[in-house]
Design a protein around this motif. Structure first.
Motif, mmCIF file in Angstrom:
data_model
loop_
_atom_site.group_PDB
_atom_site.id
_atom_site.type_symbol
_atom_site.label_atom_id
_atom_site.label_comp_id
_atom_site.label_asym_id
_atom_site.label_seq_id
_atom_site.Cartn_x
_atom_site.Cartn_y
_atom_site.Cartn_z
ATOM 1 N N UNK A 117 -9.303 13.035 -1.598
ATOM 2 C CA UNK A 117 -8.295 13.388 -0.616
ATOM 3 C C UNK A 117 -7.273 12.275 -0.490
ATOM 4 N N UNK A 118 -6.162 12.600 0.181
ATOM 5 C CA UNK A 118 -5.117 11.589 0.359
ATOM 6 C C UNK A 118 -5.661 10.393 1.118
ATOM 7 N N UNK A 130 -3.429 3.441 -2.218
ATOM 8 C CA UNK A 130 -1.978 3.489 -2.293
ATOM 9 C C UNK A 130 -1.459 2.967 -3.617
ATOM 10 N N UNK A 131 -0.278 3.445 -3.987
ATOM 11 C CA UNK A 131 0.324 3.033 -5.251
ATOM 12 C C UNK A 131 1.844 3.000 -5.123
ATOM 13 N N UNK A 132 2.435 2.000 -5.751
ATOM 14 C CA UNK A 132 3.882 1.933 -5.894
ATOM 15 C C UNK A 132 4.218 2.052 -7.370
ATOM 16 N N UNK A 189 -1.536 1.767 3.706
ATOM 17 C CA UNK A 189 -2.075 2.933 4.419
ATOM 18 C C UNK A 189 -2.337 4.106 3.484
ATOM 19 N N UNK A 190 -2.479 3.801 2.185
ATOM 20 C CA UNK A 190 -2.837 4.831 1.211
ATOM 21 C C UNK A 190 -1.657 5.629 0.699
ATOM 22 N N UNK A 222 2.822 -5.851 -2.978
ATOM 23 C CA UNK A 222 2.161 -4.540 -3.047
ATOM 24 C C UNK A 222 0.687 -4.697 -3.392
ATOM 25 N N UNK A 223 0.378 -5.560 -4.363
ATOM 26 C CA UNK A 223 -1.009 -5.679 -4.823
ATOM 27 C C UNK A 223 -1.944 -6.294 -3.785
#
Length: 178
Positions: A2-3, A8-10, A79-80, A102-103
């Motif tokens: 699920x979400x 999280x990903x950029x 926050x995913x 980000x990482x």
């Protein structure tokens, strides 16, 4: 997954003006949203209008703009969330700063759109390259200011030879790999 469970990903699209960043970002976002996945888009031009309007195009300010994009991306990723960035981001150190921000919270997928300068100039509907070559736009990336190709890109895509659907599929595969 699920979400709420998905990390999280950029996806950070970098390349010269006209390399295809916005085109790929639009197609990628449309695909993700069609699957019900909310996406935050940070387009370089839009960020400059709303978040970094006081900045000029000096190296110092370009780096600050990319650090801001990295920080915002990191907050969403924490926050995913999923972030798609489309920014020239010409300097390696600033991209590394964005990656680090980000990482701390999730994944960073750097995609270098390595489209040749000549192709980018041919695609230039705004006439920016012509203005830069005429001296009307000082410090224009690829003409009178450098673009430092990424040393550590997860993907390198030349949009002059890679169709849009294949480009998006390659990015999705990299996103799913993590």
């Amino acid at each position: 997954m699920t979400a709420a469970q998905r990390p999280g990903v950029t996806v950070f699209l970098t390349g010269l003006s006209g390399a295809g960043k916005s085109t790929i970002a639009d197609a990628l976002v449309a695909q993700l949203e069609a699957e019900g996945r909310p996406v935050t888009v940070l387009d370089g031009d839009v960020v400059r209008t709303h978040l970094s309007s006081e900045l000029d195009f000096s190296k110092e300010h370009r780096d600050l703009n990319i650090r801001r994009i990295g920080w915002v991306s990191g907050e969403v990723v924490k926050h995913g969330g999923t972030v798609v960035v489309a920014a020239i981001a010409p300097y390696e150190a600033a991209r590394a700063d964005a990656r680090r921000l980000v990482e701390e919270h999730g994944r960073f997928v750097l995609v270098h759109l390595s489209t040749p300068l000549e192709v980018c100039e041919d695609r230039d509907v705004k006439g920016l390259y012509a203005k830069a070559r005429a001296g009307e736009i000082p410090g224009f990336t690829g003409v009178s200011d450098p673009y430092e190709p990424p040393a550590r890109a997860e993907l390198v895509i030349d949009t002059s030879v890679t169709p849009l659907t294949e480009s998006v599929a390659r990015i999705r595969a990299e996103m799913d790999r993590g």
